[in-house]
Motif scaffolding. Sequence first.
Motif, short mmCIF file in Angstrom:
data_model
loop_
_atom_site.label_atom_id
_atom_site.label_comp_id
_atom_site.label_asym_id
_atom_site.label_seq_id
_atom_site.Cartn_x
_atom_site.Cartn_y
_atom_site.Cartn_z
N ARG B 3 13.31 8.01 0.79
CA ARG B 3 12.20 7.10 1.10
C ARG B 3 11.38 6.77 -0.14
NH1 ARG B 3 9.14 9.97 3.63
NH2 ARG B 3 10.51 11.76 3.46
N ILE B 4 10.86 5.55 -0.16
CA ILE B 4 10.09 5.10 -1.32
C ILE B 4 8.67 5.66 -1.29
CG2 ILE B 4 11.40 2.95 -1.49
CD1 ILE B 4 8.86 1.55 -0.30
N ASN B 5 8.02 5.57 -2.42
CA ASN B 5 6.58 5.78 -2.55
C ASN B 5 5.93 4.57 -1.88
OD1 ASN B 5 3.92 5.72 -3.38
ND2 ASN B 5 4.38 6.17 -5.54
N GLU B 6 5.41 4.77 -0.68
CA GLU B 6 4.92 3.63 0.12
C GLU B 6 3.73 2.92 -0.54
OE1 GLU B 6 5.68 2.69 3.59
OE2 GLU B 6 7.27 4.16 3.89
N TYR B 8 3.53 1.72 -3.36
CA TYR B 8 3.97 0.52 -4.10
C TYR B 8 3.90 -0.73 -3.23
CZ TYR B 8 5.77 2.68 -8.42
OH TYR B 8 5.89 3.32 -9.63
N ARG B 9 4.03 -0.53 -1.91
CA ARG B 9 4.00 -1.70 -1.02
C ARG B 9 2.63 -2.35 -0.96
NH1 ARG B 9 6.36 -0.37 4.65
NH2 ARG B 9 6.60 -2.63 4.71
N LEU B 11 0.82 -2.98 -3.54
CA LEU B 11 0.60 -3.78 -4.75
C LEU B 11 0.76 -5.26 -4.45
CD1 LEU B 11 2.64 -1.62 -7.27
CD2 LEU B 11 0.18 -2.01 -7.39
N LYS B 12 -0.10 -6.05 -5.07
CA LYS B 12 0.08 -7.49 -4.98
C LYS B 12 1.42 -7.88 -5.61
CE LYS B 12 -3.68 -8.10 -7.03
NZ LYS B 12 -4.45 -8.87 -8.01
N SER B 14 2.69 -9.51 -7.98
CA SER B 14 3.15 -9.52 -9.36
C SER B 14 2.02 -9.24 -10.32
CB SER B 14 3.79 -10.88 -9.63
OG SER B 14 3.48 -11.36 -10.89
N ASP B 137 -3.80 -0.93 -10.78
CA ASP B 137 -2.45 -0.81 -10.22
C ASP B 137 -1.91 0.62 -10.29
OD1 ASP B 137 -2.70 -3.48 -9.78
OD2 ASP B 137 -1.09 -4.12 -11.11
N THR B 138 -2.23 1.33 -11.37
CA THR B 138 -1.71 2.70 -11.49
C THR B 138 -2.37 3.62 -10.47
OG1 THR B 138 -3.30 3.13 -13.28
CG2 THR B 138 -1.09 2.46 -13.91
N MET B 141 -0.60 2.84 -7.12
CA MET B 141 0.70 3.52 -7.07
C MET B 141 0.54 5.02 -6.78
SD MET B 141 2.33 1.80 -10.46
CE MET B 141 3.31 0.29 -10.44
#
Lengths: 407, 407
Positions: B3-6, B8-9, B11-12, B14, B137-138, B141
């Motif tokens: 499973r992903i690090n949710e 990240y979802r 984040l805008k 770009s 952003d960091t 994340m």
Amino acid sequence: MIRINEHYRKLKASYLFVEIARRVAAHAAAQPERPVIKLGIGDVTHALPSVAVEGFRKGIAEQAGDETFHGYGPEQGYEFLRELIATADFGERGCDVSADEIFVSDGAKCDTGNFQELFAADITVAVPDPVYPVYVDTNVMAGRTGIWRDGRYDGLVYLPGTSENGFVPPPPSQPVDLVYLCFPNNPTGSTATKAELAEWVSYARKTGAIILFDAAYEEFIRDDSLPHSIYEIDGAREVAVEFRSLSKTAGFTGTRCAYTVVPRELKAFDSQGSPHSVRDLWNRRQSTKFNGVSYPVQTAAAAVFTPEGRKEIRARSDYYLENAALIRTTMEELGYECSGGFNSPYVWIRTGTDSWAFFDDVLNRAGVVITPGAGFGLHGEGYVRISAFNHREKVIEALSRIQAALR
Amino acid sequence: MIRINEHYRKLKASYLFVEIARRVAAHAAAQPERPVIKLGIGDVTHALPSVAVEGFRKGIAEQAGDETFHGYGPEQGYEFLRELIATADFGERGCDVSADEIFVSDGAKCDTGNFQELFAADITVAVPDPVYPVYVDTNVMAGRTGIWRDGRYDGLVYLPGTSENGFVPPPPSQPVDLVYLCFPNNPTGSTATKAELAEWVSYARKTGAIILFDAAYEEFIRDDSLPHSIYEIDGAREVAVEFRSLSKTAGFTGTRCAYTVVPRELKAFDSQGSPHSVRDLWNRRQSTKFNGVSYPVQTAAAAVFTPEGRKEIRARSDYYLENAALIRTTMEELGYECSGGFNSPYVWIRTGTDSWAFFDDVLNRAGVVITPGAGFGLHGEGYVRISAFNHREKVIEALSRIQAALR
């Protein structure tokens, strides 16, 4: 009041090579008359290959002129370099890897350390034992383990590499989510056959795991039947990331350039079960937290992938492999069972004794730095690693000192 | 199943400069006859200073010989460089910073992005608005925020920089744990006085917060009353980390070298309230996940701190500051209220309109790339940033095109 990331408190006191450096410094201070010979940390000792030096100079000449100056480069690395890598490292071996799946970085240590950030904090992680400590410590810092207890972290799945399995652990019986593999292996020098890697790829496809495949030592493979890349295995593009490095292959330990392959087919899943491109996640991570590799370093790296460069690094790895064979032969003559040394710059030696005591003994009696196996994990106890990265005369001198001390 | 690090979802879509690059590429494809002039991303345009080129060449010459070759270097950077930095950047300004508190890295983007890893996942983070997107952003994340809603992330404390406070936000009324500050500011070009920074240091000491102080633009300060370092403020060593970079000051955007100061007195606390050295935590993080900066890059960097090097970079920043003054004067003549441009390479311009629309307008009508303020946060809306990093003739041409388009 600001609070720390408590997971750091679980870490053992010191990174393995920091502890070795401390002991070596203490020894050198106590016995300054005989210089130590270092066959410990896997650091190259020969000058940067001449093609890389020329490539470096070319890059700097461009940085010296306004018209040819390069400012911020792509976080992923320049296309000229990624195209060369795709062809030389993958295309020519029949692997389907394109330039936009390659991410250039300043080190495989950074990439293997950072990649886990893309995944959930509560996934199950499997690591080899013995293991390159970075795989473990970065997951400890991220909170994926419990405490350190009896030589292991709670919550990690350890994959024992033993003389019985030829230091190539098979997939575990339980499912895990993320698996670190490294072949040719650090520290055991073992290599995995295509059949062995295929078993791992099949396991990952069946269980939905991702394999982080560290191929930093592939340049040392001479046996044509052995795979250099995990992408030589059918189906690997859906389940594996591969890390490569110029550190050992092209003498870049002090110059810093590595690269990571993340295939477009590779997916990880959110809590609703929807797939996400791992390549896109890594791209986002690198774009946000990294600013690309120094331009002249990339021109130096590109030179390594020219026919002339590849010939030069082949000669270099031949030289280190000759050192490795000498080390293995000598240690076998002294009665030790050895792994590695062929297709690998590391020789893994079964001492049967406390490996830090053996390390201290070789340091104090022979003035030679090796690496205690216990620093790599529970299954490293009773072993030491000797590295082939040094000048021939130093290796010969070290072996003769070891022979005198241990015979 | 992996499973992903949710987080990240959340984040805008770009990163700001990726979106700008996309629009610029589309424009260039549509209007190939008039080359665009870039006053957007803060990337330098002049050759690497000649002293740095010489330092670079010296480092490569050493890498070309077995006797002088450097393999793995210290993760913290070579002492020769850290000593020079300690004296030139801090000692000479009366700041008490020693070489073992300086960590050399490949970029302030990496360091400002990675530093948050040392702290607990549930601390409260304050960021300026407008803001350098990496700070935000960091932390997204890392899971320190909620979702993106109405132009902001839930859970972050935003510190509005407005024309009313001269784009120097005062400390908030509530306590926070970690504060990002940047002076001279990116993007507003504002500077903080000693009294203003002292207010922040006092706030941090009172509330137990840590300040991450980004001084990447300190070289552009000409007003002698303004502090270059937060360590010019009494008591800052107990509460502040400082980030420096050679990117803008010495043209290292493509060469990659930065450094971070973590004073020995700086502490963060575990859940039992016991203090831990933040310097030691950062040292552990860097030793585990980073392998040091390319040796020739460090010899290039060292050359910048010689008297000759400092003279050369001073002349370079003078040049960019003259560009900045031209930009500010022109925009003021066109009737826009401006901040920055003195003591800073950025001019922050109040347009009062939708900033992406203004960006598109300037791009399409003048063929000039600027940066829309909205990309830096809610309080960036109604502003654009123009960067002074370009050749004089390009700046003059860009300003004349803008005058023709907007008048």
